[in-house]
Scaffold this motif. Structure first.
Motif, PDB file in Angstrom:
ATOM      1  N   GLY A   8       0.790  -1.229   0.000  1.00 12.03           N
ATOM      2  CA  GLY A   8       0.000   0.000   0.000  1.00 12.03           C
ATOM      3  C   GLY A   8       0.815   1.268   0.000  1.00 12.03           C
ATOM      4  N   GLY A   9       0.330   2.233   0.764  1.00 10.19           N
ATOM      5  CA  GLY A   9       0.992   3.520   0.872  1.00 10.19           C
ATOM      6  C   GLY A   9       0.430   4.543  -0.083  1.00 10.19           C
ATOM      7  N   GLY A  10      -0.597   5.289   0.360  1.00  8.23           N
ATOM      8  CA  GLY A  10      -1.186   6.309  -0.493  1.00  8.23           C
ATOM      9  C   GLY A  10      -0.255   7.479  -0.728  1.00  8.23           C
ATOM     10  N   GLY A  11       0.354   8.000   0.341  1.00  8.47           N
ATOM     11  CA  GLY A  11       1.216   9.165   0.222  1.00  8.47           C
ATOM     12  C   GLY A  11       2.692   8.836   0.155  1.00  8.47           C
ATOM     13  N   LEU A  12       3.205   8.134   1.179  1.00  5.17           N
ATOM     14  CA  LEU A  12       4.641   7.906   1.302  1.00  5.17           C
ATOM     15  C   LEU A  12       4.891   6.495   1.826  1.00  5.17           C
ATOM     16  N   VAL A  13       5.755   5.747   1.145  1.00  6.95           N
ATOM     17  CA  VAL A  13       6.228   4.457   1.625  1.00  6.95           C
ATOM     18  C   VAL A  13       7.689   4.627   2.021  1.00  6.95           C
ATOM     19  N   MET A  14       7.997   4.333   3.289  1.00  4.89           N
ATOM     20  CA  MET A  14       9.373   4.384   3.792  1.00  4.89           C
ATOM     21  C   MET A  14       9.794   2.947   4.059  1.00  4.89           C
ATOM     22  N   ARG A  15      10.712   2.471   3.241  1.00  6.45           N
ATOM     23  CA  ARG A  15      11.135   1.083   3.378  1.00  6.45           C
ATOM     24  C   ARG A  15      12.628   1.025   3.637  1.00  6.45           C
ATOM     25  N   GLY A  16      12.990   0.435   4.755  1.00 10.19           N
ATOM     26  CA  GLY A  16      14.392   0.279   5.093  1.00 10.19           C
ATOM     27  C   GLY A  16      14.999  -0.883   4.336  1.00 10.19           C
ATOM     28  N   ASP A  17      16.180  -1.233   4.715  1.00  8.82           N
ATOM     29  CA  ASP A  17      16.884  -2.364   4.115  1.00  8.82           C
ATOM     30  C   ASP A  17      17.536  -3.131   5.251  1.00  8.82           C
ATOM     31  N   ASP A  18      16.863  -4.199   5.708  1.00  7.66           N
ATOM     32  CA  ASP A  18      17.383  -4.935   6.854  1.00  7.66           C
ATOM     33  C   ASP A  18      18.658  -5.707   6.541  1.00  7.66           C
ATOM     34  N   GLN A  19      19.073  -5.748   5.280  1.00  7.89           N
ATOM     35  CA  GLN A  19      20.339  -6.366   4.913  1.00  7.89           C
ATOM     36  C   GLN A  19      21.490  -5.359   4.940  1.00  7.89           C
TER      37      GLN A  19
END
Length: 183
Positions: free
Chosen positions: A42-53
């Motif tokens: 989802g994420g209508g406005g902003l998707v903040m996705r980290g990188d656990d690797q």
């Protein structure tokens, strides 16, 4: 403004050193054909996705106006996914957003660390802040936020109310001449 996508209707930041600073993220739409079945959720406005690797990954959103975004999945305003302790949501207004599930204002999913400080999360359709991660966000610093007047409640899922803890409040924001009619 006025963007549409299957996931991340407005902006997607993913890993590395990503910063979203002083933007108007307004009237974007996530129209995911398979809600909950993709990697973004989802994420209508902003998707903040980290990188656990990548433990040097830093994702931050600061001083943004995130309003009137819509998701037919999670996170009408903002969704935070797979974040590390270097994920920051600071000094934003998240208002008037809608999500079909899990957080009209802000949703946490598949994540367990980050900083959510000094935000106004108000008047969203759905929960103001919703978490699907268990532990009631024990690794998150949630401080000095105003979470108020969200249609399903200010907090939902596995997060208990934060009002009165670490400076979090639930009070009218006293916006001047703000309405949800595009004015």
């Amino acid at each position: 403004v006025h963007n549409t996508a299957g996931d991340a209707g407005g902006i997607l930041v993913h890993g590395g050193r990503s910063y979203v600073v002083q933007n108007v993220i307004w009237h974007n739409e996530c129209n995911d054909a398979e809600p909950g079945q993709t990697l973004l959720f989802g994420g209508g406005g902003l998707v903040m996705r980290g990188d656990d690797q990548d433990l040097t990954s830093q994702v931050a959103a600061t001083n943004n106006l995130i309003i009137e975004n819509d998701s037919n999945d999670s996170g009408g305003g903002v969704i935070m996914l797979e974040t590390t302790n270097e994920c920051y949501l600071l000094n934003n207004v998240i208002a008037g957003n809608t999500a079909a599930s899990d957080g009209g204002g802000l949703a946490f999913d598949s994540t367990d660390e980050g900083v959510v400080t000094n935000n106004i999360i108000i008047g969203n359709d759905g929960y103001g802040i919703h978490s699907n991660i268990g532990n009631n966000l024990m690794s998150f610093q949630t401080a000095y936020n105003d979470v108020y007047d969200n249609s399903l409640g200010n907090y939902g899922g596995s997060i208990w109310t934060q009002t009165g803890i670490l400076g979090n409040i639930s009070e009218p924001a006293l916006f001047v001449a703000w309405t949800d009619d595009d004015d």
